[in-house]
Design a protein around this motif. Structure first.
Motif, PDB file in Angstrom:
ATOM      1  N   PHE A 190       1.006  -1.162   0.231  1.00  0.00           N
ATOM      2  CA  PHE A 190       0.059   0.020   0.334  1.00  0.00           C
ATOM      3  C   PHE A 190       0.486   1.382  -0.122  1.00  0.00           C
ATOM      4  O   PHE A 190       2.439   1.609   0.105  1.00  0.00           O
ATOM      5  CB  PHE A 190      -1.103  -0.083   1.174  1.00  0.00           C
ATOM      6  CG  PHE A 190      -0.403  -0.310   2.393  1.00  0.00           C
ATOM      7  CD1 PHE A 190       0.074  -0.926   3.598  1.00  0.00           C
ATOM      8  CD2 PHE A 190      -0.381   1.507   3.247  1.00  0.00           C
ATOM      9  CE1 PHE A 190       1.129  -1.065   4.410  1.00  0.00           C
ATOM     10  CE2 PHE A 190       0.027   1.895   4.402  1.00  0.00           C
ATOM     11  CZ  PHE A 190       0.889   0.379   5.347  1.00  0.00           C
ATOM     12  N   GLY A 209       0.344   5.710   1.319  1.00  0.00           N
ATOM     13  CA  GLY A 209      -0.051   7.387   1.773  1.00  0.00           C
ATOM     14  C   GLY A 209       0.296   7.963   1.490  1.00  0.00           C
ATOM     15  O   GLY A 209       1.302   8.239   1.401  1.00  0.00           O
ATOM     16  N   TYR A 212      -6.635  12.281   3.304  1.00  0.00           N
ATOM     17  CA  TYR A 212      -5.863  10.826   2.640  1.00  0.00           C
ATOM     18  C   TYR A 212      -5.803  10.501   1.655  1.00  0.00           C
ATOM     19  O   TYR A 212      -7.558   9.668   1.335  1.00  0.00           O
ATOM     20  CB  TYR A 212      -5.234  10.238   4.326  1.00  0.00           C
ATOM     21  CG  TYR A 212      -4.472   9.917   4.221  1.00  0.00           C
ATOM     22  CD1 TYR A 212      -3.284   9.782   4.397  1.00  0.00           C
ATOM     23  CD2 TYR A 212      -5.011   7.779   4.470  1.00  0.00           C
ATOM     24  CE1 TYR A 212      -2.298   8.395   4.537  1.00  0.00           C
ATOM     25  CE2 TYR A 212      -3.710   7.154   4.595  1.00  0.00           C
ATOM     26  CZ  TYR A 212      -2.543   7.625   4.890  1.00  0.00           C
ATOM     27  OH  TYR A 212      -1.692   6.924   4.817  1.00  0.00           O
ATOM     28  N   ARG A 268      -5.495   6.218  -0.102  1.00  0.00           N
ATOM     29  CA  ARG A 268      -4.473   4.815   0.442  1.00  0.00           C
ATOM     30  C   ARG A 268      -4.386   4.426  -1.184  1.00  0.00           C
ATOM     31  O   ARG A 268      -5.856   3.116  -1.020  1.00  0.00           O
ATOM     32  CB  ARG A 268      -4.905   4.665   1.394  1.00  0.00           C
ATOM     33  CG  ARG A 268      -4.715   3.045   2.264  1.00  0.00           C
ATOM     34  CD  ARG A 268      -3.650   2.540   2.091  1.00  0.00           C
ATOM     35  NE  ARG A 268      -3.471   3.720   3.567  1.00  0.00           N
ATOM     36  CZ  ARG A 268      -2.723   2.849   4.581  1.00  0.00           C
ATOM     37  NH1 ARG A 268      -3.466   2.174   4.513  1.00  0.00           N
ATOM     38  NH2 ARG A 268      -2.316   3.226   5.275  1.00  0.00           N
ATOM     39  N   TYR A 324      -3.371  12.698  13.423  1.00  0.00           N
ATOM     40  CA  TYR A 324      -2.734  11.050  13.174  1.00  0.00           C
ATOM     41  C   TYR A 324      -3.362  10.466  15.277  1.00  0.00           C
ATOM     42  O   TYR A 324      -3.771   9.100  15.362  1.00  0.00           O
ATOM     43  CB  TYR A 324      -1.812  10.645  12.559  1.00  0.00           C
ATOM     44  CG  TYR A 324      -1.501   8.774  13.020  1.00  0.00           C
ATOM     45  CD1 TYR A 324      -2.396   8.090  11.799  1.00  0.00           C
ATOM     46  CD2 TYR A 324      -0.354   8.180  13.176  1.00  0.00           C
ATOM     47  CE1 TYR A 324      -2.470   6.599  11.912  1.00  0.00           C
ATOM     48  CE2 TYR A 324      -0.506   7.017  13.892  1.00  0.00           C
ATOM     49  CZ  TYR A 324      -1.629   6.490  12.827  1.00  0.00           C
ATOM     50  OH  TYR A 324      -1.119   5.199  13.074  1.00  0.00           O
ATOM     51  N   LYS A 370       6.751  -1.192   1.506  1.00  0.00           N
ATOM     52  CA  LYS A 370       5.416  -0.828   2.633  1.00  0.00           C
ATOM     53  C   LYS A 370       4.428  -2.275   1.805  1.00  0.00           C
ATOM     54  O   LYS A 370       3.263  -1.567   1.377  1.00  0.00           O
ATOM     55  CB  LYS A 370       4.738   0.715   1.930  1.00  0.00           C
ATOM     56  CG  LYS A 370       3.980   1.046   3.404  1.00  0.00           C
ATOM     57  CD  LYS A 370       3.670   3.241   3.507  1.00  0.00           C
ATOM     58  CE  LYS A 370       3.538   3.673   3.801  1.00  0.00           C
ATOM     59  NZ  LYS A 370       3.069   3.258   4.985  1.00  0.00           N
ATOM     60  N   TYR A 393       3.357  -3.609   8.886  1.00  0.00           N
ATOM     61  CA  TYR A 393       2.647  -2.851   9.890  1.00  0.00           C
ATOM     62  C   TYR A 393       1.820  -3.999  10.517  1.00  0.00           C
ATOM     63  O   TYR A 393       2.040  -4.192  12.311  1.00  0.00           O
ATOM     64  CB  TYR A 393       1.428  -2.594   9.301  1.00  0.00           C
ATOM     65  CG  TYR A 393       1.907  -1.737   8.169  1.00  0.00           C
ATOM     66  CD1 TYR A 393       2.590  -0.181   9.158  1.00  0.00           C
ATOM     67  CD2 TYR A 393       2.804  -1.893   7.431  1.00  0.00           C
ATOM     68  CE1 TYR A 393       2.720   0.546   8.601  1.00  0.00           C
ATOM     69  CE2 TYR A 393       4.014  -0.340   6.446  1.00  0.00           C
ATOM     70  CZ  TYR A 393       3.331   0.636   7.056  1.00  0.00           C
ATOM     71  OH  TYR A 393       4.549   1.518   6.740  1.00  0.00           O
ATOM     72  N   GLY A 412       5.245   2.638  12.241  1.00  0.00           N
ATOM     73  CA  GLY A 412       4.649   3.405  10.842  1.00  0.00           C
ATOM     74  C   GLY A 412       5.350   4.827  10.812  1.00  0.00           C
ATOM     75  O   GLY A 412       4.832   6.264  10.045  1.00  0.00           O
ATOM     76  N   MET A 413       6.440   5.506  10.940  1.00  0.00           N
ATOM     77  CA  MET A 413       6.968   6.563  10.874  1.00  0.00           C
ATOM     78  C   MET A 413       8.785   6.489  11.216  1.00  0.00           C
ATOM     79  O   MET A 413       9.063   5.892  11.726  1.00  0.00           O
ATOM     80  CB  MET A 413       6.017   7.371  12.167  1.00  0.00           C
ATOM     81  CG  MET A 413       4.862   8.294  12.169  1.00  0.00           C
ATOM     82  SD  MET A 413       4.185   7.700  13.702  1.00  0.00           S
ATOM     83  CE  MET A 413       2.986   7.657  13.269  1.00  0.00           C
ATOM     84  N   GLY A 434       6.129  11.378   8.497  1.00  0.00           N
ATOM     85  CA  GLY A 434       5.788  10.290   7.372  1.00  0.00           C
ATOM     86  C   GLY A 434       3.838  11.253   7.277  1.00  0.00           C
ATOM     87  O   GLY A 434       4.152  12.252   7.787  1.00  0.00           O
ATOM     88  N   THR A 435       3.308  10.673   6.352  1.00  0.00           N
ATOM     89  CA  THR A 435       2.591  11.456   5.332  1.00  0.00           C
ATOM     90  C   THR A 435       1.456  12.091   6.545  1.00  0.00           C
ATOM     91  O   THR A 435       0.795  12.049   6.534  1.00  0.00           O
ATOM     92  CB  THR A 435       2.141  10.320   4.185  1.00  0.00           C
ATOM     93  OG1 THR A 435       2.915  10.125   3.437  1.00  0.00           O
ATOM     94  CG2 THR A 435       1.003  10.971   3.728  1.00  0.00           C
ATOM     95  N   ALA A 436       1.149  10.146   6.989  1.00  0.00           N
ATOM     96  CA  ALA A 436      -0.330  10.716   8.293  1.00  0.00           C
ATOM     97  C   ALA A 436       1.004  11.655   9.941  1.00  0.00           C
ATOM     98  O   ALA A 436      -0.397  12.315   9.870  1.00  0.00           O
ATOM     99  CB  ALA A 436      -0.488   9.001   8.322  1.00  0.00           C
TER     100      ALA A 436
END
Ligand code: COI
Length: 367
Positions: free
Chosen positions: A79, A81, A146, A148, A178, A206, A211, A245-246, A312-314
């Motif tokens: 995936f 983001g 966002y 995905r 987030y 990714k 995750y 996730g970062m 990170g993006t989020a």
């Protein structure tokens, strides 16, 4: 794997039962993260014979999958983001989507999935955002839409081999902060039992599996009152890799800025890459290097490490205020939002939200 000659055209079927304006406005007023989705989604299918085909925008809703779909058994899935930002003039932009597209292609290669050409990746997000443009939060704040993109093995088959039918999709979700509580320094738990990735593994891709592998450690972090978990390298269990996730950055009192060097098991973050460039422009002495967990503990205690932030993006840029491990803890940067963290965060958000000129050519217009 396969490259299609002609770019995909995403055929649009607009749903008739759009979410009422008042309901959408209520979501946009307080979006949170990852809980509400827009009215539509993008989908495409890949088979060895036809390559990518059947590209479509249709109502957001359940997918139909056989219980034997390979992804449910062997996790052949990747995936991305990224976000869509509304600018003051109403236009909608995305931040470096070509970098996400390139990483998606590398992730596909690692997971033996077919490559989606960059033009189809950006074409899919453009097509979806065009149809769901009313879901992009208003200009002036920090909220965004966002996006995905994801790809998975949809073939019904239980043999272990790359799937011969693959589904690509993009869903979209209005996004605010987030972490619950908005911008505040977060606490990090050092995972000593679990690793996220190992040399030769899938750490740089990714993929959902990375995750999934972080969740038990994340549970441990929560049980110790922490917001996030930090993983150490899989060989020596000493070198700081990344959070669940970062990516991470360390700002030293003497003006050095370090981020863990890419070693094949760290995700090549788009935000990470951009911050390296921005921090250099701000005059920091930026390096990608190994940072040990002892260096973090001791540097935070002595004040040599003045600030630590996650990105990170989020998460955008999120300050770290506390590091906790089995048997101890240390406050980082006085538990406050540091000057460099705040400056870099603001600079990035200003570019993304169109409040400052895009001198790097990082923004792509979607609508
Ligand atoms: C992102 O930042 O886009 C990610 O995929 C990370 C995840 C923690 C939401």
């Amino acid at each position: 794997m396969s490259q299609n000659a002609a770019p995909l055209t995403f055929e649009v079927t607009r749903r008739q039962d759009l979410r009422p304006d008042a309901e959408r406005e209520a979501v946009l007023a307080s979006p949170g993260f990852g809980t509400t989705f827009t009215d539509h989604m993008a989908l495409a299918t890949w088979t060895p014979g036809e390559g990518w085909h059947d590209a479509r925008i249709r109502a957001y809703g359940p997918l139909s999958l056989m219980p034997s779909a390979a992804v449910l058994h062997y996790a052949q899935e990747i995936f991305e983001g990224l976000k869509a930002y509304r600018h003051e003039d109403g236009s909608v932009w995305s931040f470096r989507p070509e970098v996400n597209a390139a990483r998606f292609a590398r992730s596909a290669c690692r997971l033996a999935l077919p490559e989606l050409p960059e033009g189809d990746f950006t074409g899919s997000i453009k097509a979806l955002v065009e149809v769901d443009r009313d879901w992009v939060p208003a200009a002036g704040g920090e909220a965004s839409l966002y996006l995905r993109p994801f790809m998975f093995a949809s073939e019904s088959f239980l043999g272990v081999r790359p799937a011969a039918e693959v589904t690509y999709g993009v869903i979209a979700s209005p996004a605010g902060a987030y972490f619950k509580g908005g911008l505040r320094p977060v606490s990090i738990w050092v995972s000593e039992e679990y690793v996220r990735a190992a040399p030769g593994g899938t750490g740089a891709a990714k993929c959902g599996g990375n995750y999934a592998a972080s969740l038990a450690a994340q549970e441990e972090a929560s049980a110790h009152g922490c917001d996030q978990v930090v993983f150490l390298d899989g060989l020596e269990r000493r070198w700081v890799e990344e959070l669940g996730g970062m990516n991470l950055f360390f700002v030293f009192r003497d003006g050095r800025v370090l981020t863990p060097e890419l070693n094949g098991s760290i995700l090549e973050g788009v935000t990470r890459l951009s911050i390296i460039e921005l921090a250099k422009e701000f005059g920091y002495d930026v390096a990608e290097a190994r940072v040990s967990i002892e260096q973090w503990r001791e540097g935070a205690a002595s004040g040599e490490i003045a600030e630590v932030f996650a990105c990170g993006t989020a998460a955008v840029v999120t300050p770290v205020g506390r590091l906790v491990w089995d048997g101890g803890e240390v406050t980082v940067g006085g538990g406050e939002v540091g000057e460099a963290t705040a400056r870099i965060r603001q600079a990035l958000l200003d570019i993304q939200h169109g409040r400052t000129p895009d001198t790097h050519g990082w923004m792509t217009r979607l609508v």
